[in-house]
Design a protein around this motif. Structure first.
Motif, PDB file in Angstrom:
ATOM      1  N   LEU A 101       0.851  -1.197   0.000  1.00  0.00           N
ATOM      2  CA  LEU A 101       0.000   0.000   0.000  1.00  0.00           C
ATOM      3  C   LEU A 101       0.883   1.242   0.000  1.00  0.00           C
ATOM      4  N   SER A 102       0.777   2.041  -1.047  1.00  0.00           N
ATOM      5  CA  SER A 102       1.567   3.287  -1.165  1.00  0.00           C
ATOM      6  C   SER A 102       0.650   4.421  -1.582  1.00  0.00           C
ATOM      7  N   ALA A 103      -0.521   4.481  -0.946  1.00  0.00           N
ATOM      8  CA  ALA A 103      -1.541   5.452  -1.363  1.00  0.00           C
ATOM      9  C   ALA A 103      -1.470   6.757  -0.580  1.00  0.00           C
ATOM     10  N   GLY A 104      -0.450   6.913   0.281  1.00  0.00           N
ATOM     11  CA  GLY A 104      -0.245   8.175   0.984  1.00  0.00           C
ATOM     12  C   GLY A 104      -0.949   8.230   2.335  1.00  0.00           C
ATOM     13  N   ALA A 105      -0.692   9.318   3.066  1.00  0.00           N
ATOM     14  CA  ALA A 105      -1.100   9.408   4.479  1.00  0.00           C
ATOM     15  C   ALA A 105      -2.607   9.487   4.677  1.00  0.00           C
ATOM     16  N   ILE A 106      -3.346   9.855   3.654  1.00  0.00           N
ATOM     17  CA  ILE A 106      -4.807   9.919   3.796  1.00  0.00           C
ATOM     18  C   ILE A 106      -5.446   8.631   3.272  1.00  0.00           C
ATOM     19  N   LEU A 156      -6.906  -2.831  14.746  1.00  0.00           N
ATOM     20  CA  LEU A 156      -5.714  -1.977  14.918  1.00  0.00           C
ATOM     21  C   LEU A 156      -6.170  -0.534  15.123  1.00  0.00           C
ATOM     22  N   PRO A 157      -6.376  -0.138  16.389  1.00  0.00           N
ATOM     23  CA  PRO A 157      -6.920   1.208  16.651  1.00  0.00           C
ATOM     24  C   PRO A 157      -6.033   2.340  16.142  1.00  0.00           C
ATOM     25  N   GLY A 158      -4.744   2.055  15.880  1.00  0.00           N
ATOM     26  CA  GLY A 158      -3.843   3.118  15.430  1.00  0.00           C
ATOM     27  C   GLY A 158      -4.038   3.534  13.975  1.00  0.00           C
ATOM     28  N   VAL A 159      -4.797   2.771  13.204  1.00  0.00           N
ATOM     29  CA  VAL A 159      -4.959   3.112  11.779  1.00  0.00           C
ATOM     30  C   VAL A 159      -5.675   4.459  11.651  1.00  0.00           C
ATOM     31  N   GLY A 160      -5.058   5.411  10.983  1.00  0.00           N
ATOM     32  CA  GLY A 160      -5.658   6.727  10.766  1.00  0.00           C
ATOM     33  C   GLY A 160      -5.409   7.706  11.916  1.00  0.00           C
ATOM     34  N   CYS A 186       2.345   9.905   9.099  1.00  0.00           N
ATOM     35  CA  CYS A 186       2.323   9.190  10.390  1.00  0.00           C
ATOM     36  C   CYS A 186       1.008   8.501  10.744  1.00  0.00           C
ATOM     37  N   THR A 187       0.093   8.315   9.802  1.00  0.00           N
ATOM     38  CA  THR A 187      -1.239   7.782  10.105  1.00  0.00           C
ATOM     39  C   THR A 187      -1.292   6.255  10.170  1.00  0.00           C
ATOM     40  N   CYS A 188      -0.191   5.581   9.849  1.00  0.00           N
ATOM     41  CA  CYS A 188      -0.107   4.110  10.013  1.00  0.00           C
ATOM     42  C   CYS A 188       1.272   3.832  10.574  1.00  0.00           C
ATOM     43  N   LYS A 189       1.512   4.302  11.768  1.00  0.00           N
ATOM     44  CA  LYS A 189       2.898   4.412  12.228  1.00  0.00           C
ATOM     45  C   LYS A 189       3.572   3.061  12.432  1.00  0.00           C
ATOM     46  N   MET A 190       4.872   3.088  12.184  1.00  0.00           N
ATOM     47  CA  MET A 190       5.720   1.924  12.406  1.00  0.00           C
ATOM     48  C   MET A 190       6.155   1.931  13.872  1.00  0.00           C
ATOM     49  N   GLY A 191       6.286   0.729  14.457  1.00  0.00           N
ATOM     50  CA  GLY A 191       6.773   0.684  15.827  1.00  0.00           C
ATOM     51  C   GLY A 191       6.349  -0.575  16.528  1.00  0.00           C
ATOM     52  N   THR A 192       6.487  -0.516  17.843  1.00  0.00           N
ATOM     53  CA  THR A 192       6.227  -1.717  18.636  1.00  0.00           C
ATOM     54  C   THR A 192       5.121  -1.494  19.671  1.00  0.00           C
ATOM     55  N   ASP A 193       4.601  -0.270  19.807  1.00  0.00           N
ATOM     56  CA  ASP A 193       3.564  -0.068  20.829  1.00  0.00           C
ATOM     57  C   ASP A 193       2.185  -0.470  20.290  1.00  0.00           C
ATOM     58  N   SER A 194       1.166  -0.347  21.157  1.00  0.00           N
ATOM     59  CA  SER A 194      -0.153  -0.888  20.788  1.00  0.00           C
ATOM     60  C   SER A 194      -0.821  -0.073  19.673  1.00  0.00           C
ATOM     61  N   SER A 213      -1.093 -11.168   6.998  1.00  0.00           N
ATOM     62  CA  SER A 213       0.133 -11.451   6.240  1.00  0.00           C
ATOM     63  C   SER A 213      -0.082 -11.043   4.784  1.00  0.00           C
ATOM     64  N   GLY A 214       1.020 -10.933   4.063  1.00  0.00           N
ATOM     65  CA  GLY A 214       0.947 -10.570   2.648  1.00  0.00           C
ATOM     66  C   GLY A 214       0.626  -9.108   2.404  1.00  0.00           C
ATOM     67  N   LEU A 215       0.840  -8.251   3.387  1.00  0.00           N
ATOM     68  CA  LEU A 215       0.491  -6.835   3.226  1.00  0.00           C
ATOM     69  C   LEU A 215       1.519  -5.947   3.923  1.00  0.00           C
ATOM     70  N   ARG A 216       2.084  -5.020   3.141  1.00  0.00           N
ATOM     71  CA  ARG A 216       2.986  -4.020   3.734  1.00  0.00           C
ATOM     72  C   ARG A 216       2.535  -2.627   3.312  1.00  0.00           C
ATOM     73  N   ILE A 217       3.066  -1.665   4.043  1.00  0.00           N
ATOM     74  CA  ILE A 217       2.829  -0.252   3.680  1.00  0.00           C
ATOM     75  C   ILE A 217       4.173   0.371   3.359  1.00  0.00           C
ATOM     76  N   ALA A 218       4.218   1.103   2.260  1.00  0.00           N
ATOM     77  CA  ALA A 218       5.437   1.834   1.898  1.00  0.00           C
ATOM     78  C   ALA A 218       5.034   3.229   1.445  1.00  0.00           C
ATOM     79  N   ASP A 219       4.878   4.126   2.371  1.00  0.00           N
ATOM     80  CA  ASP A 219       4.637   5.541   2.050  1.00  0.00           C
ATOM     81  C   ASP A 219       4.832   6.351   3.329  1.00  0.00           C
ATOM     82  N   ILE A 220       4.498   7.627   3.245  1.00  0.00           N
ATOM     83  CA  ILE A 220       4.800   8.549   4.340  1.00  0.00           C
ATOM     84  C   ILE A 220       3.958   8.262   5.592  1.00  0.00           C
ATOM     85  N   SER A 221       2.926   7.444   5.459  1.00  0.00           N
ATOM     86  CA  SER A 221       2.071   7.149   6.621  1.00  0.00           C
ATOM     87  C   SER A 221       2.802   6.323   7.674  1.00  0.00           C
TER      88      SER A 221
END
Ligand code: FAD
Length: 509
Positions: free
Chosen positions: A253-258, A287-291, A450-458, A472-480
């Motif tokens: 997914l590389s559709a940007g932060a929105i 995943l409550p952190g999405v968006g 930063c709307t799909c942040k990388m990290g280890t917290d909840s 599985s089978g899904l990654r994000i590669a953009d500014i989010s």
């Protein structure tokens, strides 16, 4: 087949990888994956081809590219309650190249500490500056950002900065301290034409038999099997025909932060309780952190009339910038950009020569916003709340930037050029007037992130390998995926993320 001509679509039965979004990061990912002729890649872009949009390529026309529904998603924020309820335009490019096809072309890596803190504070192992500097070098070798040439007005501006204790810094992207006043680096080539990620990474490779590039294809949602593995993508072509396409390995997914969080939420990945309220029963990953964690920067602009014309400037974009008011980690909280003209669409040469503008930017905001779905329909724009000025720290940062912007604009070093201050003008003097002016004249720097942040917290959405949690089978590669925003403009980090994502995908498979 590479359908950049809006012809009938022909798809393979399946692709090894599907990249969603041909923007800053997505074009790099699709190009690097398809360099292996044994791997099939489909690149899906919702917008049109930027090749035919003449204004895209002329850096002087950047201010004519916004508010054009044929190349922009045309988003707006909700009323900003701490900004007199102003609704802000929230431009996002909808064309090949994504925001690199309409942005202001400033090229900035960010402060080394940004990436070091991603690793030390957010558990993003492998993303400290030393780990990712080669990704910046890779994309700089391909895109070859240029540096503005010295000119008389810039020399005066540099002098004004030096007189205020801001030293000359020949290269703010050197990996050393960004502090100082520098010539601007931009994704403009030496023929004065805009460089976009699509033009650099995809256009020369359109003949690759294993790479299919489709435009006017708006992705609705992702498809998962019962083991929560991504197996395909549903999209609508030309607003009319629906397609499903299968994958063998991964969706990126590389559709940007929105739009990246919006696609995830429509696919059942997000805050389960909120998605259920919208009527979505099939939750794939809670995943409550999405968006959440939407971050950006603030910009405003002062302008001055001149008594002698400003000639010989390469574009109407900024050509010198100052980074100052550094944090303890040497991250600039203020960015000042200097340019001729008043920075509006269609300015004639005489108008450009008879004004100068200086922008003030507050770069390290503590206000955090969000992107949530309005409905499950892919046609409905998401609800975007920047939540600007919700943290009192941010007004102080803005005042610091305002004071520096104004002091530079009225400095002795610019006296030979200056006629008078037009904006903010003589009625903006007291603290109250300055704060009011700031609230009425602040805009988004257009650095949504930063709307799909990388990290280890909840609240993290992806792990340091950019894999979406719980599936599985899904990654994000953009500014989010940024855990927190970098210190400066965000296309450089988006390119870096695309380059590193390709590296991770290739090495993991
Ligand atoms: C007006 C403006 C000016 C800016 N100026 C600068 C600047 O001077 N310097 C700087 O460094 N940064 C600047 N930025 C920010 C920078 O350009 C972005 O942060 C960066 O380019 C984002 O890259 P990305 O890969 O995350 O997304 P994008 O480049 O936005 O790419 C996302 C792509 O995905 C496509 N897409 C979205 N949804 C779907 C869907 N459902 N189906 C298929 N495709 C989809 C989009 O159409 C787009 O092509 C600016 C941004 C804007 C908007």
């Amino acid at each position: 087949m590479n359908n950049l001509n809006n012809e009938a679509i022909q798809l393979r039965a399946s692709y090894d990888y599907i990249v969603i979004g041909s923007g800053s990061a997505g074009s790099i990912v699709a190009s690097k994956l398809s360099a292996n002729p044994n791997i099939t890649v489909l690149l899906l872009e919702a917008g049109k081809s930027a090749a035919s949009v003449a204004d895209v390529w002329n850096p002087r026309q950047i201010n004519c590219l916004y508010n054009d529904a044929s190349i922009d998603w045309g988003y707006k924020t909700v009323p900003q309650v701490n900004m007199n309820n102003r609704v802000l335009d929230y431009s996002r490019a909808k064309m090949t190249g994504g925001c690199t096809s309409h942005n202001d072309m400033v090229y900035t890596r960010g402060a080394p500490a940004d990436f070091n803190l991603w690793e030390s504070e957010h558990g993003c192992v492998g993303w400290n500056y030393n780990n990712i500097v080669h990704n910046f070098e890779n994309i700089e070798a391909a895109l070859q950002p240029t540096q503005t040439i010295e000119n008389e007005f810039a020399v005066s501006f540099i002098q004004a900065c030096e007189n205020m204790g801001i030293p000359y810094n020949s290269n703010y992207n050197s990996g050393e301290n960004m502090f100082g006043v520098s010539p601007l680096q931009a994704t403009i080539n030496n023929k004065n034409i805009r460089e976009t990620s699509f033009q650099t990474y995809i256009t020369p490779n359109l003949e690759r038999p294993n790479l299919d590039v489709l435009i006017y294809c708006n992705v609705q949602e992702l498809i998962f099997n019962t083991y929560n593995k991504a197996t395909g993508v549903n999209f609508v072509y030309n607003n009319t025909i629906s397609y499903s396409v299968n994958i063998n390995k991964e969706v990126i997914l590389s559709a940007g932060a929105i739009n990246t969080p919006a696609i995830l939420m429509r696919s059942g990945i997000g805050d389960a309780s909120k998605l259920k309220e919208l009527g979505l029963q099939a939750i794939i990953s809670d995943l409550p952190g999405v968006g959440q964690n939407l971050q950006d920067a603030i910009i405003f602009k002062g302008s001055w009339s001149t008594k002698q014309p400003i000639y010989n400037q390469p574009t109407n974009e900024g050509y010198v910038m100052a980074w100052s008011n550094m944090t303890q980690y040497q991250q600039p909280t203020t960015c000042i950009e200097m340019m001729r003209g008043t920075y509006v669409c269609g300015e004639s040469e005489p108008e450009l020569e008879s004004h100068y503008s200086i922008t003030g930017g507050a770069m390290r905001l503590k206000s955090i916003g969000s992107v949530i779905l309005n409905s499950l329909s892919y046609i409905d724009a998401p609800i975007i709340d920047l939540n600007f000025y919700s943290n009192p720290n941010d007004m102080q940062q803005a005042i610091d930037a305002f004071n520096l912007m104004r002091a530079l604009g009225n400095s002795a070093a610019l006296a030979p050029w200056r006629n008078q201050e037009l904006v903010p003008g003589p009625n903006v003097v007291t603290s109250e007037q300055i704060e009011n002016w700031i609230l009425q004249n602040s805009y988004s720097y257009s650095h949504a992130s930063c709307t799909c942040k990388m990290g280890t917290d909840s609240d993290a959405v992806v792990d340091p390998d950019l894999r979406v949690k719980g599936v599985s089978g899904l990654r994000i590669a953009d500014i989010s995926i940024m855990p927190f925003i970098t210190s400066g403009h965000t296309q450089g980090p988006a390119f870096m993320i695309g380059d590193k994502a390709a590296e991770l995908i290739i090495s993991n498979n």
